[in-house]
Design a protein around this motif. Structure first.
Motif, PDB file in Angstrom:
ATOM      1  N   LEU A  65      -2.594  46.466 107.090  1.00  0.00           N
ATOM      2  CA  LEU A  65      -1.308  45.825 106.135  1.00  0.00           C
ATOM      3  C   LEU A  65      -1.485  46.927 105.000  1.00  0.00           C
ATOM      4  O   LEU A  65      -0.024  46.467 103.829  1.00  0.00           O
ATOM      5  CB  LEU A  65      -1.937  44.632 106.214  1.00  0.00           C
ATOM      6  CG  LEU A  65      -1.281  43.600 107.278  1.00  0.00           C
ATOM      7  CD1 LEU A  65      -2.158  42.006 107.093  1.00  0.00           C
ATOM      8  CD2 LEU A  65      -0.097  42.924 107.274  1.00  0.00           C
ATOM      9  N   GLU A  66      -2.582  47.838 104.432  1.00  0.00           N
ATOM     10  CA  GLU A  66      -2.379  48.236 103.576  1.00  0.00           C
ATOM     11  C   GLU A  66      -1.620  49.422 102.751  1.00  0.00           C
ATOM     12  O   GLU A  66      -1.170  49.246 102.073  1.00  0.00           O
ATOM     13  CB  GLU A  66      -3.959  48.382 102.854  1.00  0.00           C
ATOM     14  CG  GLU A  66      -4.738  47.524 102.894  1.00  0.00           C
ATOM     15  CD  GLU A  66      -6.070  47.838 102.976  1.00  0.00           C
ATOM     16  OE1 GLU A  66      -6.364  48.681 103.021  1.00  0.00           O
ATOM     17  OE2 GLU A  66      -7.322  47.156 102.689  1.00  0.00           O
ATOM     18  N   THR A  67      -1.079  49.725 104.066  1.00  0.00           N
ATOM     19  CA  THR A  67      -0.078  50.646 103.701  1.00  0.00           C
ATOM     20  C   THR A  67       1.766  49.815 104.490  1.00  0.00           C
ATOM     21  O   THR A  67       2.115  51.264 104.823  1.00  0.00           O
ATOM     22  CB  THR A  67      -0.785  52.023 105.083  1.00  0.00           C
ATOM     23  OG1 THR A  67      -1.083  51.885 106.513  1.00  0.00           O
ATOM     24  CG2 THR A  67      -2.177  52.423 104.278  1.00  0.00           C
ATOM     25  N   THR A  68       1.402  49.456 105.547  1.00  0.00           N
ATOM     26  CA  THR A  68       3.025  49.009 106.020  1.00  0.00           C
ATOM     27  C   THR A  68       2.832  47.320 105.812  1.00  0.00           C
ATOM     28  O   THR A  68       2.551  46.900 105.684  1.00  0.00           O
ATOM     29  CB  THR A  68       1.960  49.289 107.619  1.00  0.00           C
ATOM     30  OG1 THR A  68       1.330  50.407 108.500  1.00  0.00           O
ATOM     31  CG2 THR A  68       3.600  49.297 108.471  1.00  0.00           C
ATOM     32  N   SER A  69       4.187  47.369 105.495  1.00  0.00           N
ATOM     33  CA  SER A  69       4.824  46.029 105.793  1.00  0.00           C
ATOM     34  C   SER A  69       5.940  45.544 106.895  1.00  0.00           C
ATOM     35  O   SER A  69       5.785  46.312 108.083  1.00  0.00           O
ATOM     36  CB  SER A  69       6.044  46.173 104.954  1.00  0.00           C
ATOM     37  OG  SER A  69       6.231  46.748 103.801  1.00  0.00           O
ATOM     38  N   MET A  91      -4.886  38.578 104.147  1.00  0.00           N
ATOM     39  CA  MET A  91      -3.979  38.634 104.406  1.00  0.00           C
ATOM     40  C   MET A  91      -2.916  38.396 103.477  1.00  0.00           C
ATOM     41  O   MET A  91      -2.837  39.230 102.276  1.00  0.00           O
ATOM     42  CB  MET A  91      -3.349  38.281 106.190  1.00  0.00           C
ATOM     43  CG  MET A  91      -2.111  39.209 105.846  1.00  0.00           C
ATOM     44  SD  MET A  91      -0.852  38.545 106.953  1.00  0.00           S
ATOM     45  CE  MET A  91      -0.412  37.049 106.876  1.00  0.00           C
ATOM     46  N   ILE A  92      -3.382  37.736 102.755  1.00  0.00           N
ATOM     47  CA  ILE A  92      -2.183  37.076 102.341  1.00  0.00           C
ATOM     48  C   ILE A  92      -2.465  36.374 100.637  1.00  0.00           C
ATOM     49  O   ILE A  92      -1.773  37.105  99.679  1.00  0.00           O
ATOM     50  CB  ILE A  92      -1.291  34.898 102.441  1.00  0.00           C
ATOM     51  CG1 ILE A  92      -2.792  34.729 102.284  1.00  0.00           C
ATOM     52  CG2 ILE A  92      -0.584  34.739 103.069  1.00  0.00           C
ATOM     53  CD1 ILE A  92      -2.403  32.780 101.849  1.00  0.00           C
ATOM     54  N   SER A  93      -3.719  37.661 100.457  1.00  0.00           N
ATOM     55  CA  SER A  93      -4.379  38.435  99.267  1.00  0.00           C
ATOM     56  C   SER A  93      -3.572  39.545  99.232  1.00  0.00           C
ATOM     57  O   SER A  93      -3.922  39.634  97.745  1.00  0.00           O
ATOM     58  CB  SER A  93      -6.149  37.740  99.197  1.00  0.00           C
ATOM     59  OG  SER A  93      -6.536  38.629  99.655  1.00  0.00           O
ATOM     60  N   LYS A  94      -3.937  39.924  99.822  1.00  0.00           N
ATOM     61  CA  LYS A  94      -3.412  41.766 100.219  1.00  0.00           C
ATOM     62  C   LYS A  94      -2.091  41.852 100.247  1.00  0.00           C
ATOM     63  O   LYS A  94      -0.935  42.691  99.325  1.00  0.00           O
ATOM     64  CB  LYS A  94      -4.205  42.436 101.468  1.00  0.00           C
ATOM     65  CG  LYS A  94      -5.489  42.501 101.797  1.00  0.00           C
ATOM     66  CD  LYS A  94      -5.823  43.449 102.800  1.00  0.00           C
ATOM     67  CE  LYS A  94      -7.146  43.745 102.704  1.00  0.00           C
ATOM     68  NZ  LYS A  94      -7.959  44.614 102.276  1.00  0.00           N
ATOM     69  N   ARG A  95      -1.124  40.843 100.301  1.00  0.00           N
ATOM     70  CA  ARG A  95      -0.059  40.584 101.259  1.00  0.00           C
ATOM     71  C   ARG A  95       0.730  39.212 100.405  1.00  0.00           C
ATOM     72  O   ARG A  95       1.297  39.301 101.531  1.00  0.00           O
ATOM     73  CB  ARG A  95       1.001  41.520 102.311  1.00  0.00           C
ATOM     74  CG  ARG A  95      -0.435  43.137 102.723  1.00  0.00           C
ATOM     75  CD  ARG A  95       0.561  43.635 101.380  1.00  0.00           C
ATOM     76  NE  ARG A  95       2.114  44.357 101.762  1.00  0.00           N
ATOM     77  CZ  ARG A  95       2.831  45.160 102.377  1.00  0.00           C
ATOM     78  NH1 ARG A  95       1.683  46.002 102.746  1.00  0.00           N
ATOM     79  NH2 ARG A  95       4.135  45.231 102.427  1.00  0.00           N
ATOM     80  N   GLU A  97       3.519  38.488  99.289  1.00  0.00           N
ATOM     81  CA  GLU A  97       4.894  37.580 101.567  1.00  0.00           C
ATOM     82  C   GLU A  97       4.463  37.087 102.026  1.00  0.00           C
ATOM     83  O   GLU A  97       5.713  37.067 102.803  1.00  0.00           O
ATOM     84  CB  GLU A  97       6.066  39.185 100.581  1.00  0.00           C
ATOM     85  CG  GLU A  97       5.519  40.163 101.204  1.00  0.00           C
ATOM     86  CD  GLU A  97       4.142  41.713 100.471  1.00  0.00           C
ATOM     87  OE1 GLU A  97       4.120  42.590 101.111  1.00  0.00           O
ATOM     88  OE2 GLU A  97       3.957  41.020  99.570  1.00  0.00           O
ATOM     89  N   LEU A  98       3.273  37.860 102.732  1.00  0.00           N
ATOM     90  CA  LEU A  98       3.777  37.179 104.151  1.00  0.00           C
ATOM     91  C   LEU A  98       3.607  35.362 103.818  1.00  0.00           C
ATOM     92  O   LEU A  98       3.231  35.894 105.446  1.00  0.00           O
ATOM     93  CB  LEU A  98       2.654  38.588 104.961  1.00  0.00           C
ATOM     94  CG  LEU A  98       2.998  39.802 105.116  1.00  0.00           C
ATOM     95  CD1 LEU A  98       2.099  40.533 105.864  1.00  0.00           C
ATOM     96  CD2 LEU A  98       4.637  39.661 106.310  1.00  0.00           C
TER      97      LEU A  98
END
Length: 148
Positions: A65-69, A91-95, A97-98
């Motif tokens: 998830l750090e490199t791919t949407s 996950m939502i702390s990193k991304r 939008e998910l």
């Protein structure tokens, strides 16, 4: 999912075909600690013409998830080492939008606390084992919510 359910699922998925005018292909991340579940879900999603990456290790999935949407995440709730809800939080702390782009998968929705937590967070969940047509309905709903 025992072997007879796996066989049934494989046979039942044969009838899946994309329909004209369906949503565009989505990029989907699948996380389930059971490798055979990852493989089955991936095969069904690929037959629906989606781009799929699957992981049986939630730590590796977080790294991805750090490199791919991704457009959507299918996430098992009960996994050793890190629960699906813990994964979701990281996950939502990193991304962020998910946050609204997750469908939880579980074979254990009898636990009332878990059910209550899922309803409180208004997250979609699907009970395993599920028929591919049910998965397709959930995907279409999730993708329409994003588009709308």
């Amino acid at each position: 999912m025992d072997s007879s359910e796996t066989e049934d699922w494989t046979v039942q998925q044969e009838g899946l075909t994309p329909k004209a005018g369906d949503n565009h292909a989505a990029s989907i991340l699948v996380i389930d600690d059971e490798e055979h579940i990852c493989q089955l879900v991936t095969r069904v999603l690929e037959q629906m013409r989606h781009k799929v990456e699957s992981f049986s290790d939630p730590i590796k999935a977080l790294s991805k998830l750090e490199t791919t949407s991704f457009d959507l995440v299918l996430l098992d709730i009960r996994m050793p080492g890190m629960s699906g809800l813990e994964f979701y939080s990281q996950m939502i702390s990193k991304r962020p939008e998910l946050a609204g782009k997750v469908i939880f998968m579980t074979g254990d929705m009898t636990v009332s606390d878990l059910e209550a937590q899922m309803q409180q967070t208004d997250l979609m969940h699907i009970s395993k084992p599920f028929h591919p047509a049910i998965l397709e309905q959930f995907l279409n709903k999730a993708l329409k919510q994003q588009a709308g």
